[in-house]
Write an enzyme that holds these catalytic residues in place. Sequence first.
Site, mmCIF file in Angstrom:
data_model
loop_
_atom_site.group_PDB
_atom_site.id
_atom_site.type_symbol
_atom_site.label_atom_id
_atom_site.label_comp_id
_atom_site.label_asym_id
_atom_site.label_seq_id
_atom_site.Cartn_x
_atom_site.Cartn_y
_atom_site.Cartn_z
ATOM 1 N N HIS A 179 0.825 -1.108 -0.062
ATOM 2 C CA HIS A 179 -0.025 0.029 -0.116
ATOM 3 C C HIS A 179 0.913 1.352 0.079
ATOM 4 O O HIS A 179 2.226 1.269 0.215
ATOM 5 C CB HIS A 179 -0.800 0.026 1.322
ATOM 6 C CG HIS A 179 -0.191 -0.074 2.462
ATOM 7 N ND1 HIS A 179 0.264 1.021 3.168
ATOM 8 C CD2 HIS A 179 0.173 -1.000 3.447
ATOM 9 C CE1 HIS A 179 0.870 0.780 4.284
ATOM 10 N NE2 HIS A 179 0.779 -0.468 4.330
ATOM 11 N N CYS A 195 2.168 -3.339 6.608
ATOM 12 C CA CYS A 195 2.756 -4.459 5.828
ATOM 13 C C CYS A 195 3.654 -4.095 5.186
ATOM 14 O O CYS A 195 4.866 -3.614 5.594
ATOM 15 C CB CYS A 195 1.650 -5.084 5.022
ATOM 16 S SG CYS A 195 0.379 -5.852 5.937
#
Length: 219
Positions: A179, A195
């Site tokens: 992301h 993440c």
Amino acid sequence: MNRRQFITGVGSLSALTLQGCSTTETLQTTPEPQGPPPAYLAMYGPMPGERFPIPAVDLTKVPEKFWRRQVDYVGPHPVGTVVVNTNTFYLHLVQEGGKAMRYGVGLGRQGFEWSGEGRIQWKQQWPKWTPPAEMIARKPELEQWSADNGGMPPGLDNPLGARALYIFQNGEDTLYRIHGSPEYWTIGKAVSSGCVRLINQDIIDLYNRVPSGSRLIVV
């Protein structure tokens, strides 16, 4: 003044004049500091056409080795594979002709915990963010963004940034995301949560290059 004095005076003046003309000063100049190349300033410049206009990146806060670039690539993975290396903080998108597009990434706890092979099941522009239950347990103030409360709406302050790629394995959501992030100064670093994060300008570029169903390898 007699003739001899006049000639001597003229000679002395001529010598001084010639000496003055032949003197050369060496000017010491300090080189002006070199900024990022114009191509990178454009690459990481503002994106006013986005749903939420994205400001320019201050590249002095991102090590040059983590700026997006095409590099030579030798590996066993076919064209179109996304490869994340958690040791080097790089993400490679394998391209034709022995090349790859390389992006710098930041890694959170989840980014280190998950490894293996998966698929980019779907993609989303300006996604909502829903913190997992274990994160809410550590930070109760995030309860307002829980799944029951509809998650955090998209925007420049949303932890998932401008784009998100959702990773599935064997048909199940791994809760692993690639992301964007407004905190570009964390690229190349291990951060507390999340993440795999990219600069917003980079995740938009990657999003446009990677179709749903693409293979992901995390090493």
